[in-house]
Design a protein around this motif. Structure first.
Motif, PDB file in Angstrom:
ATOM      1  N   LEU A 169      -6.140   2.584   9.421  1.00 33.68           N
ATOM      2  CA  LEU A 169      -6.351   1.147   9.278  1.00 33.68           C
ATOM      3  C   LEU A 169      -5.066   0.408   8.933  1.00 33.68           C
ATOM      4  O   LEU A 169      -4.815  -0.680   9.434  1.00 33.68           O
ATOM      5  N   ILE A 170      -4.258   1.007   8.048  1.00 36.51           N
ATOM      6  CA  ILE A 170      -3.010   0.353   7.645  1.00 36.51           C
ATOM      7  C   ILE A 170      -2.005   1.430   7.229  1.00 36.51           C
ATOM      8  O   ILE A 170      -2.365   2.426   6.616  1.00 36.51           O
ATOM      9  N   ARG A 171      -0.757   1.247   7.622  1.00 36.19           N
ATOM     10  CA  ARG A 171       0.300   2.216   7.321  1.00 36.19           C
ATOM     11  C   ARG A 171       0.874   1.997   5.932  1.00 36.19           C
ATOM     12  O   ARG A 171       0.981   0.870   5.469  1.00 36.19           O
ATOM     13  N   GLU A 205      -3.683   2.997  -5.031  1.00 36.38           N
ATOM     14  CA  GLU A 205      -3.095   2.951  -3.694  1.00 36.38           C
ATOM     15  C   GLU A 205      -2.127   1.775  -3.534  1.00 36.38           C
ATOM     16  O   GLU A 205      -1.525   1.632  -2.477  1.00 36.38           O
ATOM     17  N   LEU A 206      -1.983   0.953  -4.588  1.00 36.64           N
ATOM     18  CA  LEU A 206      -1.188  -0.272  -4.485  1.00 36.64           C
ATOM     19  C   LEU A 206      -0.072  -0.314  -5.516  1.00 36.64           C
ATOM     20  O   LEU A 206      -0.149   0.345  -6.553  1.00 36.64           O
ATOM     21  N   VAL A 228       0.864  -1.186   0.000  1.00 36.22           N
ATOM     22  CA  VAL A 228       0.000   0.000   0.000  1.00 36.22           C
ATOM     23  C   VAL A 228       0.901   1.237   0.000  1.00 36.22           C
ATOM     24  O   VAL A 228       1.881   1.313   0.738  1.00 36.22           O
ATOM     25  N   LEU A 229       0.582   2.194  -0.885  1.00 32.19           N
ATOM     26  CA  LEU A 229       1.436   3.354  -1.114  1.00 32.19           C
ATOM     27  C   LEU A 229       1.213   4.511  -0.154  1.00 32.19           C
ATOM     28  O   LEU A 229       2.040   5.407  -0.070  1.00 32.19           O
ATOM     29  N   ARG A 230       0.075   4.516   0.515  1.00 28.23           N
ATOM     30  CA  ARG A 230      -0.178   5.602   1.463  1.00 28.23           C
ATOM     31  C   ARG A 230      -1.001   5.066   2.625  1.00 28.23           C
ATOM     32  O   ARG A 230      -1.599   3.996   2.539  1.00 28.23           O
ATOM     33  N   ASN A 231      -1.011   5.821   3.705  1.00 29.01           N
ATOM     34  CA  ASN A 231      -1.815   5.424   4.857  1.00 29.01           C
ATOM     35  C   ASN A 231      -3.279   5.314   4.439  1.00 29.01           C
ATOM     36  O   ASN A 231      -3.777   6.156   3.699  1.00 29.01           O
ATOM     37  N   VAL A 232      -3.932   4.255   4.915  1.00 25.88           N
ATOM     38  CA  VAL A 232      -5.356   4.070   4.619  1.00 25.88           C
ATOM     39  C   VAL A 232      -6.121   4.283   5.918  1.00 25.88           C
ATOM     40  O   VAL A 232      -5.863   3.624   6.924  1.00 25.88           O
TER      41      VAL A 232
END
Length: 157
Positions: free
Chosen positions: A32-34, A71-72, A13-17
């Motif tokens: 949710l995910i870094r 985002e991926l 993942v390329l950015r914080n979600v």
């Protein structure tokens, strides 16, 4: 519209979600995910018939999170970690200028508009400072803003 990733592909993942309100059991805005975390594509679907959404299982946190294709990236693609991300509030750690003219004083707070991971001098950012043009600022010239400066910032991604 063809998906770039398939079931079982490992992605980063390329950015914080953050929770946009669709993740059950967590308040809107919760991280949710870094950025930089890796997971496996569990399912591929669409949203509003024009966005591909991947259900990605992040094993470290044991969460399945919906991610947009932009985002991926493939897990084996080059990854340059960055200290800040889109919409993060940042402060200048030194005066910032253009052609010898100081545009931003030390401590002034701005907002990251874009992360430039492939910048020749290392990670840099497009940062918007109020009432000024957007500047390209190297990561080394930025710091976290004081706590009271971040209180009103948005946490949604």
């Amino acid at each position: 519209m063809r998906p770039q990733y398939d079931y079982g592909d490992e992605v980063r993942v390329l950015r914080n979600v953050r929770n946009d309100g669709t993740f059950p059991g967590e308040p809107t805005g919760t991280l949710l995910i870094r950025r930089g975390s890796t997971g496996y594509v569990k399912d591929v679907g669409t949203f509003l018939q024009d966005q591909i959404i991947y259900s990605v299982h992040f094993l470290d946190s044991d969460r399945i999170i919906g991610c947009r294709e932009e985002e991926l990236q493939p897990v084996d693609a080059p990854w340059t970690p960055s200290r800040f991300e889109f919409r993060d509030r940042v402060a200048a750690s030194q005066p910032l200028g253009i052609q010898g003219r100081v545009m931003v004083e030390t401590g002034e707070v701005g907002e990251v508009i874009r992360v430039l991971r492939d910048h020749p001098g290392g990670v840099a950012y497009h940062v918007h400072f109020p009432d000024r043009s957007t500047l390209i600022v190297p990561e080394t010239a930025l710091t976290e803003p004081p706590q009271d400066e971040t209180a009103g910032s948005s946490a949604a991604s």
